[in-house]
Design a protein around this motif. Sequence first.
Motif, mmCIF file in Angstrom:
data_model
loop_
_atom_site.group_PDB
_atom_site.id
_atom_site.type_symbol
_atom_site.label_atom_id
_atom_site.label_comp_id
_atom_site.label_asym_id
_atom_site.label_seq_id
_atom_site.Cartn_x
_atom_site.Cartn_y
_atom_site.Cartn_z
ATOM 1 N N TYR A 79 -30.001 4.788 34.477
ATOM 2 C CA TYR A 79 -29.526 4.103 35.673
ATOM 3 C C TYR A 79 -28.319 4.837 36.230
ATOM 4 N N GLN A 80 -28.258 4.882 37.545
ATOM 5 C CA GLN A 80 -27.198 5.600 38.232
ATOM 6 C C GLN A 80 -26.401 4.645 39.112
ATOM 7 N N ARG A 81 -25.242 5.101 39.520
ATOM 8 C CA ARG A 81 -24.484 4.341 40.511
ATOM 9 C C ARG A 81 -25.151 4.503 41.877
ATOM 10 N N PHE A 82 -25.090 3.458 42.671
ATOM 11 C CA PHE A 82 -25.501 3.584 44.063
ATOM 12 C C PHE A 82 -24.540 4.543 44.766
ATOM 13 N N PRO A 83 -24.927 5.105 45.913
ATOM 14 C CA PRO A 83 -23.998 5.966 46.658
ATOM 15 C C PRO A 83 -22.644 5.304 46.919
ATOM 16 N N SER A 84 -22.627 3.961 46.940
ATOM 17 C CA SER A 84 -21.367 3.226 47.150
ATOM 18 C C SER A 84 -20.471 3.265 45.923
ATOM 19 N N GLY A 85 -21.037 3.689 44.764
ATOM 20 C CA GLY A 85 -20.266 3.726 43.528
ATOM 21 C C GLY A 85 -20.527 2.550 42.608
ATOM 22 N N LYS A 86 -21.305 1.561 43.068
ATOM 23 C CA LYS A 86 -21.590 0.374 42.258
ATOM 24 C C LYS A 86 -22.837 0.585 41.386
ATOM 25 N N TYR A 87 -22.853 -0.074 40.216
ATOM 26 C CA TYR A 87 -24.039 -0.052 39.355
ATOM 27 C C TYR A 87 -25.013 -1.178 39.716
ATOM 28 N N ILE A 88 -24.483 -2.321 40.092
ATOM 29 C CA ILE A 88 -25.311 -3.472 40.466
ATOM 30 C C ILE A 88 -24.872 -3.958 41.839
ATOM 31 N N VAL A 89 -25.843 -4.158 42.724
ATOM 32 C CA VAL A 89 -25.563 -4.646 44.072
ATOM 33 C C VAL A 89 -26.373 -5.919 44.308
ATOM 34 N N TYR A 90 -25.735 -6.939 44.861
ATOM 35 C CA TYR A 90 -26.421 -8.201 45.158
ATOM 36 C C TYR A 90 -26.821 -8.226 46.628
ATOM 37 N N GLY A 91 -28.077 -8.623 46.888
ATOM 38 C CA GLY A 91 -28.542 -8.752 48.256
ATOM 39 C C GLY A 91 -29.902 -9.398 48.326
ATOM 40 N N GLN A 92 -30.128 -10.214 49.346
ATOM 41 C CA GLN A 92 -31.391 -10.934 49.547
ATOM 42 C C GLN A 92 -31.804 -11.738 48.313
ATOM 43 N N GLY A 93 -30.813 -12.290 47.629
ATOM 44 C CA GLY A 93 -31.097 -13.134 46.476
ATOM 45 C C GLY A 93 -31.440 -12.391 45.209
ATOM 46 N N LEU A 94 -31.275 -11.061 45.216
ATOM 47 C CA LEU A 94 -31.622 -10.253 44.048
ATOM 48 C C LEU A 94 -30.454 -9.366 43.637
ATOM 49 N N TYR A 95 -30.456 -9.003 42.365
ATOM 50 C CA TYR A 95 -29.468 -8.072 41.818
ATOM 51 C C TYR A 95 -30.168 -6.727 41.624
ATOM 52 N N TRP A 96 -29.657 -5.705 42.294
ATOM 53 C CA TRP A 96 -30.358 -4.429 42.389
ATOM 54 C C TRP A 96 -29.756 -3.374 41.475
#
Length: 322
Positions: A79-96
């Motif tokens: 697993y990698q960080r998103f381009p934003s630097g986060k490992y987990i991002v919440y959106g549309q009711g899901l954890y990505w």
Amino acid sequence: MMSNTSEGDFKRNRLFFEANQAFGFYHPKVAALKGHIFLVESLGASWVIKGYDDEERALRQLNIAKALKQEGFSKGLTYQRFPSGKYIVYGQGLYWLCMEQLQKRREVHFRSSKDRQGVSELLHRFHKEARQIQSLDLPAYALLSHWERRFDRFTKSHSLSQFNEALGGHTTKALLKAGDEALDRLQKEPLREMEKKAVRQKQWIHRDTASHNFIIISENQYYLIDFDLASTGPVGYDWLQLATRFLPWLDWSFAALAEEPYFAPYMDQSWFLAGLLYPSDVYRDWHVSQQKKSHRSIQWFLKMHSFEKRLRFIADVRKTLG
């Protein structure tokens, strides 16, 4: 495999991933793979994005991957960080989560003895290296209660009469008897003690050893993916499941299974033999074929299973059990 997602859905997905700054994507191209899994391309890079409906499940997947890598198991997902630097991002009711895209060289197929050996060696390595992990506890898995629920759901299904019509009364009766007999035998086996021992010894099991969860990225380089069902349990449970995956390509031969690497230690254990009696795959696949949104049909189900050979195999297992 691309899902049957409409053009409108693709547009909404792209806008969602672009609009949510927590991801950090810039004008992304988005392709739906299946379920809540997407391929995202942005600025010359590509990622596979997967959404979970529970933050704890997402965090567990992240921690499993990290723990395995720390113990030297490099043949799993990273697993990698998103381009934003986060490992987990919440959106549309899901954890990505964001994972590396493994470039498949070809599909794994259990008809190939080379693939069966490669998969078996990788699964053995996963079991061995996972035992060294002391920092992460996974949910404990209870095989018997799981199978009892599956059998109960199958026998009480409104579509059982349709199953009987498709397969015939003799085959239906034989498969129901096999399931009932297997559960009866397993109730007399020390499964609870085995499972408690597995917890003490930190034994991890994958629990989804389907061929699509193994990837070949180069010759002899097999990877194991999708740890969503990973649990603590006796490693023999994975071999039992893998046996039912291999057997259709071994002509449902008990003798041929015994010759496969890593199975020999289990072939004289009564709990394992009782487990081989249980037609878990039949009950599961029939349930899948009956789902309203499933693309799997009854014709698919009948094509997937060789019931005449299966019943001969069940007879062979009974003979071995005595």
